[in-house]
Design a protein around this motif. Structure first.
Motif, short mmCIF file in Angstrom:
data_model
loop_
_atom_site.label_atom_id
_atom_site.label_comp_id
_atom_site.label_asym_id
_atom_site.label_seq_id
_atom_site.Cartn_x
_atom_site.Cartn_y
_atom_site.Cartn_z
N GLY A 1 54.45 -20.40 -5.69
CA GLY A 1 53.95 -21.71 -5.26
C GLY A 1 54.15 -22.01 -3.80
O GLY A 1 53.67 -23.04 -3.31
N GLY A 2 54.85 -21.15 -3.07
CA GLY A 2 55.10 -21.43 -1.66
C GLY A 2 53.90 -21.16 -0.77
O GLY A 2 53.71 -21.81 0.24
N CYS A 3 53.09 -20.16 -1.14
CA CYS A 3 51.91 -19.77 -0.35
C CYS A 3 50.66 -20.00 -1.17
O CYS A 3 50.20 -19.10 -1.87
CB CYS A 3 51.99 -18.30 0.06
N ASP B 1 48.56 -25.92 12.94
CA ASP B 1 48.95 -25.18 11.74
C ASP B 1 50.42 -24.80 11.83
O ASP B 1 50.78 -23.73 12.31
CB ASP B 1 48.09 -23.94 11.58
N MET B 2 51.27 -25.69 11.33
CA MET B 2 52.71 -25.45 11.31
C MET B 2 53.11 -24.56 10.14
O MET B 2 54.21 -23.99 10.14
CB MET B 2 53.45 -26.78 11.20
N PHE B 3 52.24 -24.45 9.13
CA PHE B 3 52.61 -23.78 7.89
C PHE B 3 51.51 -22.82 7.42
O PHE B 3 50.84 -23.06 6.42
CB PHE B 3 52.89 -24.82 6.80
N PRO B 4 51.29 -21.72 8.17
CA PRO B 4 50.27 -20.77 7.75
C PRO B 4 50.47 -20.28 6.32
O PRO B 4 51.60 -20.15 5.86
CB PRO B 4 50.44 -19.62 8.75
N TRP B 5 49.36 -20.03 5.63
CA TRP B 5 49.28 -19.53 4.26
C TRP B 5 49.63 -20.58 3.21
O TRP B 5 49.68 -20.28 2.03
CB TRP B 5 50.13 -18.26 4.07
N THR B 6 49.88 -21.82 3.67
CA THR B 6 50.10 -22.93 2.74
C THR B 6 48.98 -23.94 2.95
O THR B 6 48.19 -23.85 3.89
CB THR B 6 51.44 -23.63 2.98
N CYS B 7 48.93 -24.95 2.08
CA CYS B 7 47.88 -25.96 2.18
C CYS B 7 48.25 -27.08 3.15
O CYS B 7 47.47 -28.00 3.36
CB CYS B 7 47.60 -26.55 0.79
N HIS B 8 49.43 -27.02 3.75
CA HIS B 8 49.90 -28.11 4.60
C HIS B 8 49.37 -27.99 6.03
O HIS B 8 49.16 -26.88 6.54
CB HIS B 8 51.43 -28.14 4.64
N VAL B 9 49.19 -29.13 6.68
CA VAL B 9 48.76 -29.16 8.08
C VAL B 9 49.39 -30.37 8.77
O VAL B 9 49.52 -31.44 8.17
CB VAL B 9 47.22 -29.21 8.19
N GLU B 10 49.82 -30.17 9.98
CA GLU B 10 50.41 -31.25 10.80
C GLU B 10 49.34 -31.75 11.76
O GLU B 10 48.48 -30.99 12.20
CB GLU B 10 51.60 -30.70 11.57
N CYS B 11 49.42 -33.03 12.11
CA CYS B 11 48.48 -33.61 13.07
C CYS B 11 49.22 -34.45 14.09
O CYS B 11 50.26 -35.04 13.80
CB CYS B 11 47.46 -34.51 12.37
N VAL B 12 48.67 -34.51 15.29
CA VAL B 12 49.12 -35.48 16.28
C VAL B 12 47.88 -36.24 16.77
O VAL B 12 46.84 -35.64 17.02
CB VAL B 12 49.90 -34.80 17.44
#
Length: 462
Positions: A84-86, A442-453
């Motif tokens: 579940g991590g990737c 893209d702080m978390f490659p291969w995951t569904c998460h994304v950071e924005c500023v």
């Protein structure tokens, strides 16, 4: 016209996938119902067995990819489908970046009602592997031995023993320390915590590493059970791996899945590690928040500094400041900075970090932002810039209302969740703050998460 038969658990269907959900599963429609299928990708036709049916959607388990997209790749990690991590190791990396940009745009439109905000392409990594500087591992007993690894999603069953199967997202030196710690735990005959009987000592092991310094911290998360050999074990860990400068016992008696408890005991070395980021030095304690991808953190923070557009004499509020990373970066370019943070240990670190970097124009306050910011505004605080970097749940309404009262000309918002970001931006936009530019990172490659500023400008401000 024949009435459609509703799907039910156990049904096998063929489905055209048209998109990805916010947690990385493929999404299609079948008989008018949205179907979510983990492992399926857009532009594919798949066979799936229905596992769950709700009023407005259903979930399925992938059986076969009937028509395959050219963006599908073979996951490097054999445990990718289970741990579940990737969630996206089966999707080409450039396609991931495109998906994350689309995800942000969709959230802004669908949740925030914002249709014309410029969203830049997601900034990715040249080498998107082994980027994590921290890892949480579960401890479990197998054939009389402790194993450290990840639980399969939603279970207490180990899906990967990290000492045997290296995690491709984690810094490789951390993996070496994991192997050494696991070996020593077994030589000392430590018993892992059993989630059913609620018996045993060791619950988790957390390891974090300074990207620039190489300093490593090992946190042994245990129950409150008496432990006679704790300091001897800690000394052996340090002897085995010289980069380990801090071994801490964290006591957690919470019956839930919360990783860390409130009590820390230093067993060997220091109570923290240090790292360098954006030319600054930072002290990091066991419970303090620190971004897990240091290379992309510098990208993110430098973009936040660019969006801040400081001239040198501004008063800045950094809400949810953590250990003062963004506050310290801004302080080199502003007149004064006020940091607000609810975690006491993080505030202690933040004050120490300001001293380490010879920054004397920062003041940190401990307490919830939703209490502190309205109080300060009521006493007359009128900053030139407010920086928001809230947890995943976003900002409480009291925080947004306080910002509106200040009539601050510029806001910079750093977010780890496009949905709550879109919600908050919609509220601010409705009150006169125009989102000028969104930059996903893209702080978390291969995951569904994304950071924005994001930066927002108050209407009619210069």
């Amino acid at each position: 016209m024949a009435k459609l038969t509703p799907v039910k658990p156990g049904d096998i269907i063929e489905l055209d996938v048209h998109g990805l959900g916010h947690t990385g599963e493929g999404v299609g429609r079948y008989q008018g119902l949205a179907i979510f299928v983990p492992g399926a990708l857009p532009d594919e036709r798949v066979r799936a067995v229905i596992s769950q049916v709700k009023k407005s959607y259903a979930r399925g388990k992938l059986i076969e990819v009937v028509t395959r997209t050219t963006d599908r790749i073979l996951p490097r990690c054999p445990a990718a489908a289970d741990c579940g991590g990737c969630q996206l190791q089966h999707l080409d990396y450039q396609a991931q970046l495109t998906h994350k940009t689309t995800l942000v745009k969709s959230a802004l439109t669908r949740i925030g009602g914002l249709n014309d905000v410029p969203v830049r392409p997601t900034i990715g990594m040249e080498y998107p592997w082994h980027y994590r500087n921290k890892i949480h591992l579960h401890a479990t007993q197998s054939a009389g031995r402790i194993k450290l690894g990840f639980f399969a999603e939603g279970t207490h069953q180990l899906t990967a023993d990290i000492s045997e199967q290296s995690c491709l997202l984690v810094n490789q030196e951390i993996i070496e320390v994991v192997a050494a710690v696991e070996e020593l735990l077994n030589s000392f005959k430590i018993k892992s915590y059993d989630w059913e009987s609620k018996q045993g000592l060791l619950r988790h092991v957390m390891i974090r590493r300074g990207y620039a310094t190489g300093e490593i911290m090992v946190v042994l998360v245990t129950t409150a059970e008496n432990w006679l050999t704790e300091q001897e074990l800690a000394r052996e860990i340090v002897n085995r791996h010289p980069r380990v400068v801090s071994v801490i016992r964290n006591i957690n008696t919470n019956p839930g899945r919360l990783i860390l408890g409130p009590q820390n005991q230093v067993l060997a070395g220091k109570d923290s590690i240090t790292d360098r980021l954006c030319g600054l030095k930072f002290k990091i304690s066991a419970a303090s928040f620190y971004q897990v991808n240091p290379r992309q953190t510098e990208v993110l923070y430098n973009k936040a500094l660019e969006f801040a557009n400081l001239k040198g004499d501004e008063t800045v509020v950094d809400a949810y400041c953590g250990i003062g990373t963004i506050a310290s970066l801004l302080a080199r370019h502003a007149g004064s900075v006020i940091g607000l943070e609810i975690v006491p240990d993080a505030v202690t670190d933040a004050r120490e970090n300001a001293r380490l970097n010879n920054l004397f124009n920062i003041e940190f306050f401990n307490g919830s932002v939703e209490r502190l910011l309205p109080e300060m505004v009521a006493r007359g605080l009128r900053p030139d810039l407010v920086v928001l970097d809230p947890p995943r749940k976003g900002c409480e309404k009291e925080v947004l209302e306080a910002i509106l009262k200040t009539q601050v000309p510029r806001v910079v918002y750093v977010s780890c969740d496009p949905a709550t970001l879109a919600r908050d931006l919609g509220i601010l936009a409705g009150a006169g703050y125009e989102p000028a530019e969104v930059q996903p990172v893209d702080m978390f490659p291969w995951t569904c998460h994304v950071e924005c500023v994001v930066w927002l400008k108050r209407k009619h401000s210069p």
